[in-house]
Design an enzyme around this catalytic site. Structure first.
Site, PDB file in Angstrom:
ATOM      1  N   GLU A 169      -4.401   0.188  -5.576  1.00  0.00           N
ATOM      2  CA  GLU A 169      -4.579   1.326  -6.484  1.00  0.00           C
ATOM      3  C   GLU A 169      -3.356   1.600  -7.354  1.00  0.00           C
ATOM      4  O   GLU A 169      -2.702   2.639  -7.236  1.00  0.00           O
ATOM      5  CB  GLU A 169      -4.965   2.581  -5.689  1.00  0.00           C
ATOM      6  CG  GLU A 169      -6.246   2.405  -4.914  1.00  0.00           C
ATOM      7  CD  GLU A 169      -6.823   3.727  -4.384  1.00  0.00           C
ATOM      8  OE1 GLU A 169      -6.155   4.769  -4.509  1.00  0.00           O
ATOM      9  OE2 GLU A 169      -7.948   3.698  -3.866  1.00  0.00           O
ATOM     10  N   HIS A 190       0.864  -1.185   0.000  1.00  0.00           N
ATOM     11  CA  HIS A 190       0.000   0.000   0.000  1.00  0.00           C
ATOM     12  C   HIS A 190       0.900   1.235   0.000  1.00  0.00           C
ATOM     13  O   HIS A 190       0.945   1.996   0.968  1.00  0.00           O
ATOM     14  CB  HIS A 190      -0.948  -0.024   1.209  1.00  0.00           C
ATOM     15  CG  HIS A 190      -2.182   0.815   1.031  1.00  0.00           C
ATOM     16  ND1 HIS A 190      -3.462   0.328   1.163  1.00  0.00           N
ATOM     17  CD2 HIS A 190      -2.322   2.123   0.724  1.00  0.00           C
ATOM     18  CE1 HIS A 190      -4.337   1.297   0.955  1.00  0.00           C
ATOM     19  NE2 HIS A 190      -3.673   2.399   0.692  1.00  0.00           N
ATOM     20  N   GLU A 214     -12.670  -0.480  -1.073  1.00  0.00           N
ATOM     21  CA  GLU A 214     -12.733   0.860  -0.468  1.00  0.00           C
ATOM     22  C   GLU A 214     -13.929   1.605  -1.022  1.00  0.00           C
ATOM     23  O   GLU A 214     -14.192   1.590  -2.227  1.00  0.00           O
ATOM     24  CB  GLU A 214     -11.477   1.697  -0.753  1.00  0.00           C
ATOM     25  CG  GLU A 214     -10.263   1.300   0.042  1.00  0.00           C
ATOM     26  CD  GLU A 214      -9.048   2.190  -0.233  1.00  0.00           C
ATOM     27  OE1 GLU A 214      -9.232   3.372  -0.606  1.00  0.00           O
ATOM     28  OE2 GLU A 214      -7.924   1.705  -0.063  1.00  0.00           O
TER      29      GLU A 214
END
Ligand SMILES: *[C@@H]1O[C@H](CO)[C@@H](O)[C@H](O)[C@H]1NC(C)=O
Ligand SMILES: *[C@@H]1O[C@H](CO)[C@@H](O)[C@H](O)[C@H]1NC(C)=O
Ligand SMILES: *[C@@H]1O[C@H](CO)[C@@H](O)[C@H](O)[C@H]1NC(C)=O
Ligand SMILES: *[C@@H]1O[C@H](CO)[C@@H](O)[C@H](O)[C@H]1NC(C)=O
Ligand SMILES: *[C@@H]1O[C@H](CO)[C@@H](O)[C@H](O)[C@H]1NC(C)=O
Ligand SMILES: *[C@@H]1O[C@H](CO)[C@@H](O)[C@H](O)[C@H]1NC(C)=O
Length: 471
Positions: free
Chosen positions: A180, A135, A380
């Site tokens: 992401e 992350h 998310e």
């Protein structure tokens, strides 16, 4: 007579508000990430990450040195997860806590211990741990070796992932390789707004995506070949994508929507679910590269071996999604400095009064039909607000999103299995503590980092227990 009046009163009330059932096989949880909550940036043998360096080098007013101090307060966080009634907790592992320089040369026992305690603490309370392997907090040393621009990154990441599987696979059934990737590559290697802050317009961004996808695939294959038979867990990539409606149904605006979808979603989902970059990306980048005088496309081509390896590396589709906006056609950007945005050739329409949560239902239906994942997990979703405990606007927004996801699941038969609220608590939003996403408030002015439930925490807790949505 009395009876008649009573029933019309009920009708009247149900005209104003209604209650919708939320299926039991829809798991609810919340998420965080290591850099955003842990702090303790150099405690117990932790190495330096690119986010430590990025913020320290700029002398940023706010940084991740202490954050929510979860490194020391994890027990209280687990207690909150439990009290909220969450079925799972999604968190990330700081690579530099486990391997200070990112390589197998140094393994930090204290780091492994910290996550083992956290994972076992969750399991003891009946909470499913879900782990994000990467992350955003790349070890500084791995960055110095080139980060995502170094093809060797795939091996460093493989070593890290394998070590985590060896340690934690008996307890962890859900693994996310990267969080992401668009943000990682566009923010980190194109715009420079995120660490490591590089501005390699139009080239670094695609090199990054090429290496990142290969690293994802390698980690997926390691789990598949060395751990799956024994532990039967699942592995996938977390893609961030916000649906956009075309401003009109004109052919041009629909083309703009198609470009948005392919450059934001297809960029990552096509290689993993279908085997290669989206044809529209291949064509547009090749064409623009040629007109810019490049001898070959700025988008690296996958070899057939790489396609075979990357294709199919998913056990679910993990989606981070926060808003629905609009998109409209714009004239082909002039040839000049190469960039991801000119390659994409469209811009989202930023309009604060445009609120269309139904777009999320459209979005998951699109993903379901095009990529046919076994399941979709919303990893998310949430709402940015200002500070304060009375966060009715957060409640309204997440209620509308969950409502549309329930419709997608129940009415459209999209296999949505999980919803992870971002975030368990207010945290370090990559440059600022002012941006609040938590259902639990953290007092960043107190050395105790005191946690207090907001109105939305009680709402979420109640919705999970009752399985009822007040729409
Ligand atoms: C790890 O990084 C630190 C700081 O840059 C350095 O002092 C140390 O020698 C490195 N260790 C290895 C094994 O590379
Ligand atoms: C990717 O895998 C799917 C499913 O096995 C297959 O149908 C498809 O042809 C593959 N794509 C490529 C480009 O090889
Ligand atoms: C390349 O882009 C130019 C300018 O938009 C366009 O005229 C041309 O048709 C494109 N060629 C291809 C092969 O897409
Ligand atoms: C913004 O969105 C609202 C709500 O959909 C719409 O009424 C308004 O016309 C939009 N404004 C612009 C400038 O597009
Ligand atoms: C939905 O996904 C779950 C988890 O992967 C799986 O067990 C279940 O069979 C799927 N349901 C359908 C209808 O595909
Ligand atoms: C921090 O917590 C300690 C122990 O609970 C308490 O004694 C102290 O007053 C708190 N300090 C602040 C600033 O809240």
């Amino acid at each position: 007579m009395f009876k008649f009046l009573a029933s019309s009163a009920i009708l009247l009330i149900s005209g104003i508000s209604a209650v919708k059932d939320v299926p039991k096989d829809f798991a609810f949880g919340a998420g965080t990430s290591a850099f955003q909550i842990e702090g303790a940036w150099k405690d117990d043998g932790k190495g330096v990450s690119i986010w430590d360096t990025f913020l320290h080098n700029k002398n940023a007013k706010e940084n991740g040195d202490i954050a929510c101090d979860s490194y020391h307060k994890w027990k209280e966080d687990v207690a909150n997860v439990k009290a909220l009634g969450l079925e799972f907790y999604r968190f990330s592992i700081a690579w530099t806590r486990i391997m200070p320089n990112g390589t197998l040369n140094q393994i930090n026992k204290k780091g492994i211990e910290y996550y083992m305690n956290l994972i076992k603490g969750l399991k003891d309370e009946g909470i499913e741990p879900m782990v994000t392997i990467y992350h955003w907090d790349m070890p500084e040393y791995i960055q110095q070796l080139g980060g995502f621009l170094n093809p060797q990154f795939v091996d460093y990441f493989a070593d890290f992932a394998r070590l985590l599987f060896q340690q934690f696979a008996p307890y962890v059934k859900y693994w996310f390789t990267f969080n992401e990737p668009s943000m990682v590559c566009v923010g980190g290697y194109e715009l420079g707004s995120l660490a490591p802050g590089l501005q390699l317009h139009g080239e670094g961004v695609y090199q990054c995506s090429y290496v990142l996808l290969k690293a994802h695939a390698r980690a997926y294959r390691i789990y598949e070949q060395e751990f799956k038979a024994k532990y039967n867990g699942q592995v996938g990539l977390v893609i961030n994508f916000d649906w956009a409606e075309p401003v009109t149904k004109s052919a041009q605006d629909l083309e703009a929507q198609r470009r948005h979808i392919e450059f934001a979603l297809g960029w990552w989902a096509n290689p993993i679910f279908l085997g290669n970059w989206p044809p529209l990306m291949i064509d547009r980048i090749a064409n623009r590269s040629k007109m810019e005088g490049f001898v070959k496309s700025r988008l690296p081509a996958f070899t057939s071996e790489e396609i075979k390896d990357i294709n199919g590396t998913h056990d679910f589709f993990a989606l981070n999604t926060y808003s629905v906006s609009q998109v409209k056609y714009e004239p082909e950007p002039a040839i000049g400095q190469p960039s991801y945005n000119s390659d994409k050739g469209v811009d989202l329409v930023l309009n604060d009064s445009y609120y269309y949560p139904q777009g999320l239902r459209t979005s998951v239906n699109y993903i379901n039909k095009k990529y046919q994942p076994k399941a979709i997990m919303i990893t998310e979703n949430g709402k940015l607000t200002s500070d304060g405990l009375d966060d009715q606007d957060r409640i309204n927004t997440i209620r509308d999103f969950i409502n549309n996801l329930v419709d997608a699941k129940v009415k459209d038969n999209v296999n949505i299995t999980a919803y992870s609220l971002w975030s368990l608590m207010d945290n370090f939003e990559w440059g600022s503590y002012e941006k609040k996403f938590g259902v639990i408030r953290v007092d960043f002015d107190s050395p105790n980092r005191t946690r207090t439930w907001k109105k939305s925490a009680k709402w979420y807790q109640n919705m999970i227990v009752t399985r009822k949505l007040d729409i």
